[in-house]
Design an enzyme around this catalytic site. Sequence first.
Site, mmCIF file in Angstrom:
data_model
loop_
_atom_site.group_PDB
_atom_site.id
_atom_site.type_symbol
_atom_site.label_atom_id
_atom_site.label_comp_id
_atom_site.label_asym_id
_atom_site.label_seq_id
_atom_site.Cartn_x
_atom_site.Cartn_y
_atom_site.Cartn_z
ATOM 1 N NE ARG A 75 25.859 -3.252 5.886
ATOM 2 C CZ ARG A 75 26.261 -2.121 5.232
ATOM 3 N NH1 ARG A 75 26.679 -2.385 4.238
ATOM 4 N NH2 ARG A 75 25.951 -0.964 5.805
ATOM 5 C CD GLU A 112 24.898 14.471 7.441
ATOM 6 O OE1 GLU A 112 25.567 15.105 7.658
ATOM 7 O OE2 GLU A 112 24.855 13.239 7.644
#
Length: 189
Positions: A75, A112
């Site tokens: 984006r 993560e």
Amino acid sequence: MKLQRLVNANFTKEKTMESMKQIIRDIPDFPKKGIIFKDITPLLSNPAAFQKTINLLKYRYIDKMVSAVVGVEARGFIFASALAYALGVGVVMVRKPGKLPYKTFKETYSLEYGTDTIEIHQDAFRSGQNIVVIDDVLATGGTMAATLNLIQKHFENLNIIEATFLIELDFLKGREKLNGIPIYSMIHY
């Protein structure tokens, strides 16, 4: 008179940011349970809101002698392209592996749960350029930190004016990973 124009400009900017916040919608439990995703697609599909967003960025950087706008996949490309067009400068893309056709530099970084890699063309910049790096959201800061590391490691004599975001999720403290690079976020949550 000059002070009044400045006050009016700041009021208009605050009002615009608040109206932009109203257009961005929350999507609960996306992409996984417990996350509230900030969906910018309504802002992008609203011609007036998207134009105001790009114009605010344009006027922020118009006097900064920007040479290129760097967009971070995916984006970030939307905002980088529109801002580069508005400023009359080029766009540089930071992409996932295998997406750029020429010789690239790579940066692998921790997520993560695992790692990811980004790439940039080896001829993306010339010495002495002033650049703005842009993405849609600053969350945990991992992707932008990797992007800035990639640029700083492989390109000398560049001036990173700012890392810029439409949205910053303040509670995730992503800006702490950006090692002193100036940061501008239009909307804070």
